[in-house]
Write an enzyme that holds these catalytic residues in place. Structure first.
Site, mmCIF file in Angstrom:
data_model
loop_
_atom_site.group_PDB
_atom_site.id
_atom_site.type_symbol
_atom_site.label_atom_id
_atom_site.label_comp_id
_atom_site.label_asym_id
_atom_site.label_seq_id
_atom_site.Cartn_x
_atom_site.Cartn_y
_atom_site.Cartn_z
ATOM 1 N N SER A 142 0.852 -1.194 0.000
ATOM 2 C CA SER A 142 0.000 0.000 0.000
ATOM 3 C C SER A 142 0.883 1.237 0.000
ATOM 4 O O SER A 142 2.031 1.191 0.452
ATOM 5 C CB SER A 142 -0.881 0.002 1.251
ATOM 6 N N TYR A 155 -1.522 -0.972 10.217
ATOM 7 C CA TYR A 155 -1.692 -1.377 8.817
ATOM 8 C C TYR A 155 -0.466 -0.987 7.993
ATOM 9 O O TYR A 155 0.071 -1.799 7.233
ATOM 10 C CB TYR A 155 -2.948 -0.715 8.258
ATOM 11 N N LYS A 159 2.228 -3.430 5.933
ATOM 12 C CA LYS A 159 2.448 -3.349 4.490
ATOM 13 C C LYS A 159 3.913 -3.058 4.163
ATOM 14 O O LYS A 159 4.467 -3.596 3.191
ATOM 15 C CB LYS A 159 1.542 -2.272 3.880
#
Length: 253
Positions: A142, A155, A159
């Site tokens: 991401s 998160y 990633k």
């Protein structure tokens, strides 16, 4: 006749994963698609098989679970005899401020995004290493692995870890002709993001190219990286964000 390749794509019931599955199927790749929602992938397999004339097999379940990973691998080998492409696309986003983020949410994000990708890649590589032509692994990262984004610390960390995993695996897997790359999508219009009526308008304003990505934009890049056209590319991350990471304005501004 050149034998068809075989691909596993996780998190492919809808959105980016499904678009990647459809793109590969259009290139005559037999596919095995995974998602938690069995109904989504069963219907997707039917449509893909009819549209592209390839075999499409659904394997539902948690892609980070050991038994699901084993089923994915065995389904490929039993039905097609080889495993050429694996796209570890499954991921989960759990927003929350760092100072209040729960241990339960952290562990869930880590389990799905990191553990699931790591052990699917491991299982696939143990098959690919014995194949003459090796294979291609692709992880979905991401833009949050490159630029900070409010309430996404766990998160983003997960990633960024995938991008380092791809780099690190070059050392161990390149001798077996196994390539490992990562895509890092930015804002993308999907079944989930479209639920926000302001999403497309907001990201169109702050994306240099004037719009968020469509799922086919991400799928096109993914299909290239796992193809023979990218046979000398490994250990890399391709950011697909319309230029957002170059300027990085916050959608909350």
């Amino acid at each position: 006749m050149i034998p068809k390749k075989t691909a596993i794509i996780t998190g492919a019931g809808q959105g980016i994963g499904l678009a990647i599955a459809e793109k590969l199927a259009a290139q005559s790749v037999n596919i095995i698609i995974n998602d938690l929602e069995e109904g989504l992938i069963t219907e997707a397999c039917k449509k893909i098989s009819i549209a592209h004339g390839v075999q499409a097999i659904a394997v539902s379940g948690d892609s980070s679970a050991e038994e699901v990973i084993e089923e994915l691998i065995q389904t490929a080998l039993t039905n097609f005899g080889t495993l050429d492409i694996v796209v570890a696309n499954s991921g989960i986003t759990l927003f929350g401020p760092f100072l209040e983020y729960s241990r339960a949410d952290f562990m869930e994000v880590t389990k799905v995004n990191q553990l699931g990708t790591f052990f699917l890649a491991q299982a696939a590589a143990n098959v690919m290493k014995d194949q003459v032509n090796g294979g291609a692994l692709l992880f979905t990262s991401s833009v949050t692995a490159h630029q900070s984004h409010e309430n996404l610390a766990a998160y983003a960390m997960s990633k960024a870890a995938l991008e380092m995993l791809a780099k690190n695996l070059v050392l161990e897997l390149a001798p077996f002709k196994i390539r490992v790359n990562t895509i890092a999508p930015g804002a993308t219009v999907t079944n989930r993001t479209i639920l926000d009526p302001e999403y497309e308008n907001t990201w169109s304003k702050i994306t240099p190219l004037g719009r968020p990505a469509a799922v086919k934009d991400i799928a096109n890049a993914a299909a290239f990286l796992v193809s023979d056209e990218a046979r000398h590319i490994t250990g890399q991350t391709l950011v697909i964000d319309g230029g957002w990471t170059s300027v990085s304005p916050s959608p909350y501004a």
